[in-house]
Design a protein around this motif. Structure first.
Motif, PDB file in Angstrom:
ATOM      1  N   TRP A   1       6.583  -6.964  -8.447  1.00 43.23           N
ATOM      2  CA  TRP A   1       5.995  -7.239  -9.758  1.00 43.23           C
ATOM      3  C   TRP A   1       4.606  -7.870  -9.620  1.00 43.23           C
ATOM      4  O   TRP A   1       3.743  -7.637 -10.458  1.00 43.23           O
TER       5      TRP A   1
ATOM      6  N   ARG B   1       2.312  -4.886  -8.757  1.00 47.56           N
ATOM      7  CA  ARG B   1       1.994  -4.082  -9.949  1.00 47.56           C
ATOM      8  C   ARG B   1       0.998  -4.801 -10.844  1.00 47.56           C
ATOM      9  O   ARG B   1       0.067  -4.182 -11.382  1.00 47.56           O
ATOM     10  N   LYS B   2       1.157  -6.118 -10.987  1.00 47.94           N
ATOM     11  CA  LYS B   2       0.230  -6.881 -11.830  1.00 47.94           C
ATOM     12  C   LYS B   2      -1.172  -6.854 -11.238  1.00 47.94           C
ATOM     13  O   LYS B   2      -2.156  -6.655 -11.949  1.00 47.94           O
TER      14      LYS B   2
END
Length: 117
Positions: A68, A71-72
């Motif tokens: 995550w 992806r950020k």
């Protein structure tokens, strides 16, 4: 319960012992005595672990980036919308697009619908 009540009323010492409680005349199981409850184990005598700061940093470098967070970071670096990022993730294409960019894809072709520079 009747056996326990009778033991308590007689001011006798209650013994921890298994038994079958569906019938009042069930004989008691084996006596467990005053020992620790057999279901619990004492904690092992382990020495405290105090790794050096260098070892901690060396290990930290071997841990991959959390998905995550990756992806950020990619979304911010590439300037793509939440919807496009969602579609890339759902299609399983984020690794493919990342590899393409790492191999020299121009900024304008990073992701469909992304902001171009």
């Amino acid at each position: 319960m009747q056996r326990q009540a009778a033991v308590l009323l007689a001011a006798a010492r209650s013994l921890r012992r298994p038994g079958i409680f569906t019938r009042p005349d069930t004989p008691a199981g084996s006596r467990q005595g005053d020992g620790q409850d057999y279901r619990y184990f004492p904690e092992p005598d382990l020495e405290p672990v105090a790794p050096s700061a260098e070892l901690v940093e060396q290990l930290r470098q071997t841990i991959p980036e959390l998905p995550w967070l990756s992806r950020k970071r990619i979304q911010q670096d590439w300037g793509i919308s939440d919807e496009v990022m969602r579609d890339l993730v759902n299609a399983g294409a984020i690794e493919l697009v990342t590899a393409t960019v790492e191999h020299g894809a121009p900024a304008s072709r990073r992701a469909p619908g992304g902001e171009t520079s």
